[in-house]
Scaffold this motif. Structure first.
Motif, short mmCIF file in Angstrom:
data_model
loop_
_atom_site.label_atom_id
_atom_site.label_comp_id
_atom_site.label_asym_id
_atom_site.label_seq_id
_atom_site.Cartn_x
_atom_site.Cartn_y
_atom_site.Cartn_z
N THR A 1 5.90 78.92 30.47
CA THR A 1 5.95 78.25 29.16
C THR A 1 7.42 78.10 28.78
O THR A 1 8.15 79.08 28.73
N LYS A 2 7.86 76.88 28.54
CA LYS A 2 9.28 76.64 28.25
C LYS A 2 9.51 76.47 26.76
O LYS A 2 8.61 76.02 26.03
N VAL A 3 10.70 76.81 26.34
CA VAL A 3 11.07 76.56 24.95
C VAL A 3 12.26 75.61 24.94
O VAL A 3 13.27 75.86 25.59
N SER A 4 12.10 74.53 24.24
CA SER A 4 13.21 73.58 24.14
C SER A 4 13.68 73.45 22.70
O SER A 4 14.75 73.89 22.34
N CYS A 5 12.83 72.88 21.82
CA CYS A 5 13.28 72.66 20.45
C CYS A 5 13.07 73.89 19.57
O CYS A 5 13.76 74.08 18.59
N ALA B 1 8.52 70.35 17.76
CA ALA B 1 8.68 68.91 17.91
C ALA B 1 8.62 68.39 19.34
O ALA B 1 8.53 67.19 19.55
N CYS B 2 8.68 69.27 20.35
CA CYS B 2 8.86 68.75 21.70
C CYS B 2 7.73 69.05 22.67
O CYS B 2 7.66 68.46 23.74
N GLY B 3 6.89 70.00 22.35
CA GLY B 3 5.75 70.27 23.22
C GLY B 3 6.05 71.03 24.51
O GLY B 3 5.15 71.27 25.30
#
Ligand SMILES: Cc1cc2nc3c(=O)[nH]c(=O)nc-3n(C[C@H](O)[C@H](O)[C@H](O)COP(=O)(O)OP(=O)(O)OC[C@H]3O[C@@H](n4cnc5c(N)ncnc54)[C@H](O)[C@@H]3O)c2cc1C
Ligand code: SF4
Ligand code: FES
Ligand code: FES
Lengths: 756, 182, 330
Positions: B58-62, B66-68
């Motif tokens: 599971t990645k975290v970007s925003c 907002a980014c899914g």
């Protein structure tokens, strides 16, 4: 085009596919370490201030805090062009500039510590506008840079890097012109390439002089080179790269985040991870350079460009690492796009109190082109010329030449792109859609459509050096040693493809080492579009070298000359006598063979991309919708069809076409704050807004490497933005010259709203 | 009298010291607290999955909804795990990217395989989230139209612009799935 | 995110009591899609001491129809509101508004009550601590408003006074067009208030120990033609630049009754009474719609960068009025 390839040009799965789709691909933030500390950055609330005092005692006593560094106790590491930019300085130069870095046992503790540090500033007046920054009396960002102007010379490109476009006689050129257009044009919305994975690094410093850095970008060797320049050659730098969650150029500028981690590790003796948050990514990492030109162009009635002269301002924000190099490449690319005998374009690079600009796909050229094509368009309008015809006519042809980034003149020896452009125009239906300047293609109630075209090309496809080793193992397998990391282009899989093709091995029999400068050779990495020609050339050469050595070794065993031998699938046999064969293992026993390949720079090829766009404008709301895109190019030979498709579809995002539609970094000119530093307010393209894209890709073999291919990926973003401006202007019948074409600008241009 | 009720409430919340939930079919009991293996009240589900449980797929970007990138399935619906507090997940059934396919045999879920077959990614950072959103859609609607796929993925950011190939991958997976079931 | 005490509330009373106990230093958490953003950004002058989970209160997410009133619990998920057959059929404007919020991911966790209570979207208000924030802000009581002279492209064009942040709740706009009532629970019991009155120039009427319990939509509104238009740069993720929700009663093409609400143009959902008056009793035509749109925005006072919103608002009002007779879908 040779149709007998086993892998080249065929769809083959990405080597890292299984890891990507199962989530097991380990991006930097996914790697587990023991004793890991987390780094956090305390950032400035002022765009320009001198630090008077930093009170960190409250933070220091917080449990779990292991180090707090400020300008007073951080190593005096400097980088940039020129080399005057410190990782922490006693002055802050933009809102978000680093004031202190903290290492703590958890992210939360590090953040809490940042809150507890009290900083007293002497606030200084900021300057945000490029022209204002050069005026006498303007606030000065650096003592070393009087007038806020940076030196234009880019040492990384050699001793006489291109710092201007000057040739021929512009006065004579203007005298020959039938029409002359003049004006000020900009591409000043400083969009962010915004890779999904934020800038991140882990560093482990081992006293006295060894540092290992886990990096997130596309080139570990270049990264090592940068860090060695900063730390000094007496420090042994090892850079390890895994998958990179997007870069689009930007993450080559990761030295700061890496230095924060390294300095904190040096201070604590433990590995330290620094991962920017998305807001830091948006407000304190790389943006596109700002461009503004005041220029004049002369054109003949037949579309010949007779002269271009003017001033070119590049805004780099608060510091520069590569803006000079972007200037050089951009200056070269201008000549590639516009054949013109007389030039006099003089650039200036200015720093202002905002977040830094740097490497982004399009590297200087997109920035210049986005201002230059609107200027050329004015001349075309005056001469009543079709922009497709003019751009096609003026693009580099075989035998033409250009001054490239190193200041030398090169003659182009690639293919003629005319056919690709014509095929693109045909696919788009340009002839039927083009109705003349400032004329809509169609009217539909309150909506109007318009078309535009843009062009871009780069002679970087053979820039810089690459090396690779290929090791042959007795079991009929090959291992590629390469410093290339996977950042989305499929470059590592393509290396495997070409090596398997050369050695005629099953794809599964070829593997590639992790990129780790302790193991893998020198490599500039996938910068620009150099992957296909430069990087693959090294891999091909290494495979050929290994094959040659293998056959040389085997020949006496089979009692023939090596020229008589063939190898495929781990067997070696005498030509025309397939029965007389042995396995690699029979030949090599307990022995490996190592081939070495090197690519030396070759600036005599340039790629080309022409983009056609159609937009629809709602004249009542000012909303501009992208209806369609056609990209046209010739790449010699497609290596990987889905790969190139992805690269070309990438024209929309990463501060490409969408930087003309809705992407921009909103810098508040009163406070210096980036107001849209989040992914709600920074606009990006979603699944709900996908225009059809057609990619017209011709394959006329280039005299490049044995597969006749050249790279294209980088430039996909570049021709589109000016095409959108052109299309929107045509749709509404009024020139628009600012990016992006927001409802506000469109309604103002239509006279429905008074401009400010 | 009122004060008493309040104190009870407080006590009760103090007793909510364990969060039981199911992740990828495994029962977890997480302790709430401030130790390194405990869940802090302020930990998001994305944080717990990645940092406490090591499920880094599971990645975290925003980190802002907002980014899914951080999409997981909760009671079979696609949700942004960065905007959910772990302490509020008691009793929930969660599936992450690690929960698809068969990790033992290495067999991929047909949807994952379709992503590989269509090279439906470039940098791949958005891919786990993309797959989870698509998975939620296919669970609910095994034969979506292209428009329905676009809608279901409209909260998933892909900067490389792999959207076109993702659409093909999801469509192909849904068609295959149909074939198997029919 | 900085930490806090976390408490699961099991009844509305308990939640209100806890709010009272913490004297404004506790925040309710429903879907968390807005609250967590505020906490991560560390944006409020005072970081909350406690977060009270209200999802553990049973029954607050129901959607029921009774005695000519449609009742929607505050914790109903936006995805459920958008999908509910009753809501789709009887108050399409609300279903559409719910469907327009954020993305499927957001709607799967966000609640209708949280939507009404979301903090302002003003980018000065929300400027995060990590980037050197928070910034001074009149609404927070921490200084002058920077938006008036700054980048106010998304700010108010109507009724701004001191603070120019707009109400971006799409649900509020739709509910106002439906003349919905809000049931507010507090320590002293429940009270009911109309959606339009719920909002105040600098926030809403909730006292520190009150919460929204449910929304009630009168049946009279259910039969009117409804339309929701939201102008954004992109369909998902974006907040409205301007939105319009309209309920229009029609008899043989003649307008018998109207409620026209504009969103994202003022600090509160803006009821365009002048436009309503203009069309009631009239057959709907291009001219009538255009005149009504002019009337709706007659008092607009755009800031330095948002005059374009006036044009867009007029367009949306026009389209909403015309669309309602044509019965056009989205
Ligand atoms: C990517 C993204 C896109 C978005 N797009 C939109 C959009 O297009 N339109 C739009 O309107 N909104 C949008 N939002 C904003 C908002 O998050 C949602 O509208 C959502 O509905 C808020 O509901 P929630 O349950 O998540 O609220 P929460 O975050 O739980 O709560 C929000 C606030 O309301 C309070 N609160 C919650 N429930 C109650 C209650 N019952 N009584 C009193 N106070 C309460 C909380 O204390 C908090 O202060 C978006 C958010 C994100 C992250
Ligand atoms: S508009 Fe309102 S919320 Fe925004 S800065 Fe001004 S006072 Fe604060
Ligand atoms: S990381 Fe959760 S939505 Fe972006
Ligand atoms: S593949 Fe890179 S962001 Fe989607």
């Amino acid at each position: 085009m040779i149709d007998s390839y086993r892998y080249i040009g065929k769809e083959t799965p990405r080597r890292d596919g299984a890891e990507v789709v199962t989530g097991s691909a380990e991006y930097v933030d996914d790697i587990r370490f023991t004793n890991l500390l987390y780094g956090e950055v305390l950032r400035s609330p002022h765009p320009h201030a001198r630090i008077k005092q930093i009170e960190k005692s409250k933070a220091e006593v917080l449990g779990g805090v292991e180090a707090i560094l400020t300008w007073e106790n951080v190593p005096d590491w400097k980088f940039g062009t020129p080399t005057i930019f410190r990782i922490l300085d006693r002055k802050v130069r933009f809102v978000g500039d680093a004031v202190a870095i903290i290492a703590a046992r958890t992210k939360d503790i590090a953040r809490e510590a940042a809150r507890l540090i009290e900083v007293e500033y002497e606030v200084l007046p900021p300057v945000f506008d490029m022209e204002a920054a050069m005026k006498p009396g303007a606030p000065q960002l650096y003592e070393e840079l009087p007038g806020n102007k940076l030196p234009l010379y880019a040492p990384v490109l050699g001793p006489k890097s291109l710092t201007e476009i000057v040739m021929g006689d512009v006065e004579k050129g203007f005298a020959e012109a039938d029409v002359i257009a003049e004006g000020t044009f900009g591409y000043e919305n400083i969009p962010n390439p915004l890779p999904p994975e934020p800038p991140s690094a882990v560093a482990l410093w081992q006293e006295p002089n060894k540092v290992t850095v886990w990096v997130s970008n596309q080139q570990v060797w270049l990264n090592r080179k940068i860090l060695s320049e900063i730390f000094g050659d007496n420090v042994e730098v090892r850079a390890i790269g895994g998958p990179c969650g997007g870069s689009y150029g930007s993450k080559v500028m990761s030295w700061q985040v890496q230095c924060y981690a390294a300095a904190l590790s040096k201070a604590t003796g433990k590995p330290v991870k620094v991962c920017f948050s998305k807001e830091e990514h948006l407000a304190a990492f790389v943006l596109r350079p700002e461009t503004r030109i005041h220029a004049r162009v002369g054109m003949k009635k037949d579309g010949t460009v007779t002269a271009i002269s003017g001033k070119w301002l590049l805004g780099t924000g608060y510091y520069s690492m590569t803006t000079q190099a972007q200037l050089s490449v951009g200056a070269g690319e201008a000549q590639i796009a516009v054949r013109c005998a007389n030039w006099d374009v003089k650039p200036t690079i200015v720093c202002t109190n905002r977040n830094a600009s740097g490497i982004v796909r399009g590297f200087g050229g997109q920035e210049l082109k986005c201002a230059l094509i609107p200027l050329l368009s004015l001349a075309m309008e005056k001469a009543d010329l079709d922009p497709f015809e003019v751009l096609k006519k003026n693009y580099l042809k075989p035998g033409d030449g250009y001054y490239w980034r190193d200041g030398n003149w090169y003659s182009y020896r690639g293919v003629d792109y005319t056919k690709a452009m014509e095929k693109g125009a045909q696919t788009f239906g340009w002839k039927a859609k083009w109705k003349g300047w400032l004329k809509p293609t169609a009217l539909n109630g309150t909506k109007r459509t318009g078309v535009g075209v843009g062009i871009h090309g780069n002679a970087d496809i053979g820039e810089d050096v690459s090396e690779a080793y290929v090791r042959l193992d007795p079991e009929g397998r090959a291992v590629i040693y390469s410093s290339v990391t996977e950042h989305g282009t499929g470059q590592r899989s393509n290396c495997i493809k070409v090596v398997a093709e050369v050695l005629q091995l099953p794809l599964e029999a070829v593997s590639i080492t992790p990129s780790d400068t302790l193991i893998t050779p020198v490599e500039w990495g996938p910068a620009g579009s150099r992957g296909t020609y430069a990087i693959l050339s090294a891999a091909i050469a290494a495979a050929e070298d290994a094959k040659q050595k293998l056959l040389q070794f085997t020949a006496p065993l089979l009692g023939v000359g090596m020229g008589d031998l063939e190898t495929e699938d781990g067997f070696i046999w005498v030509k025309n006598r397939p029965d007389n064969r042995i396995t690699w293992k029979d030949a090599l026993e307990l022995r490996t063979v190592l081939g070495h390949g090197r690519f030396n720079p070759d600036y005599s090829f340039a790629n080309c991309m022409m983009s056609f766009v159609e937009v629809e404008v709602d004249t009542e709301t000012g909303k501009v919708t992208l209806l369609r895109v056609v990209n046209a190019t010739d790449v010699g030979q497609i290596i990987d069809p889905p790969g190139i498709r992805g690269q070309l579809n990438g024209c929309l995002g990463t501060a490409g076409i969408d930087s003309a539609l809705f992407e921009e970094t909103v810098l508040d000119r009163a406070t210096g704050c980036v107001l849209n530093a989040n992914m709600i307010d920074y606009k990006w393209r979603t699944f709900s807004e996908l225009p059809p894209i057609d990619n017209v890709i011709m394959e006329t073999p280039f005299p490049s490497h044995r597969f006749g291919a050249v790279g294209i990926g980088e430039v996909a973003t570049s021709p589109g933005p000016s095409a959108v401006l052109m299309a929107t202007s045509n749709a509404i019948g009024v020139w628009l010259h600012e990016y992006p074409v927001t409802p506000q600008r469109v309604l103002e241009a239509l006279g429905k709203v008074g401009s400010k | 009298m009122e004060v008493k009720v309040n104190e009870q409430t407080r006590k009760k919340s103090e007793e909510d010291k364990h969060i039981s939930l199911v992740i990828n079919g495994n029962q977890y009991s997480l302790e709430v607290g401030y130790g390194s293996y405990q869940v802090k009240p302020s930990d998001t589900l994305a944080y717990t999955l990645r940092e406490t449980l090591g499920l880094t797929g599971t990645k975290v970007s925003c980190d802002d909804g907002a980014c899914g990138s951080c999409t997981v399935l909760m009671s079979s619906k696609a949700v942004p795990s960065c905007m959910i507090l772990t302490v509020e997940c008691a009793g929930k059934d969660i599936t992450t990217i690690e929960g698809l396919g068969d990790p033992k045999t290495g067999t991929l879920d047909p949807l994952q395989q379709s992503f590989v077959d269509h090279t439906a990614f470039q940098c791949g950072f958005c891919t786990p989230g993309m797959i989870m959103s698509a998975k939620a859609l296919l669970n609910e609607n095994p034969h979506p139209t292209e428009e329905e796929i676009k809608e279901a993925l409209s909260g998933n950011f892909c900067r490389c612009i792999s959207h076109y190939q993702v659409l093909e991958a999801v469509l192909a997976a849904s068609e295959k799935d149909g074939g198997d079931n029919d | 995110m900085r930490t806090f005490t976390h408490i699961n509330a099991h009844t509305v009373n308990e939640a209100c009591e806890l709010l009272g106990q913490y004297r404004g230093k506790a925040r309710l958490n429903a879907g968390g899609t807005d609250l967590l953003a505020m906490l991560k950004g560390d944006i409020w002058p005072e970081y909350p001491e406690a977060v009270i989970n209200v999802k553990t209160i049973p029954g607050l997410d129901s959607i029921t129809e009774n005695d000519n009133v449609l009742k929607i619990g505050a914790l109903a998920l936006l995805s459920d509101v958008a999908k509910s057959p009753t809501i789709k059929e009887k108050c399409g404007v609300l279903a559409k508004a719910a469907l327009s919020v954020g993305s499927p991911l957001i709607r799967n966790v966000a609640t209708i009550g949280g939507n009404l209570c979301q903090a302002p979207r003003c980018w000065y208000y929300r400027y995060p601590r990590r980037l050197g924030g928070p910034l001074p802000c009149l609404r927070k009581g921490t200084g002058p408003c920077l938006a008036v002279k700054g980048d106010n492209r998304y700010h108010a064009i109507l009724e701004g006074k001191g603070c120019f942040a707009v109400c971006t709740s799409d649900i509020a706009v739709a509910l106002a067009a439906l003349d919905a009532k809000i049931t507010i629970a507090g320590p002293k019991g429940e009270r009911s208030i109309s959606v339009v009155d719920f909002f105040q120039p600098l926030g809403n009427t909730l006292k520190i120990d009150e919460m929204i319990k449910d929304f009630q939509i009168p049946a009279t509104m259910l039969s009117m033609e409804q339309r929701f238009l939201k102008f954004t740069l992109r369909k998902p993720i974006d907040f409205a630049i301007v939105s319009v929700a309209a309920s229009i009663g029609l008899n043989n093409g003649v307008c018998t009754d109207a409620r026209i609400i504009l969103g994202a143009v003022a600090p509160m959902p803006f009821r365009a009474k002048a436009a309503e008056e203009k069309i009631v009793g009239q057959p709907i035509s291009d001219n009538v719609a255009a005149e009504a749109a002019e009337k709706a925005l007659a008092n607009a006072k755009p800031l330095s960068m948002n005059a374009y919103k006036v044009e867009i608002a007029k367009t949306l009002v026009r389209r909403a009025i015309k669309g309602s007779t044509a019965g056009l879908g989205e």
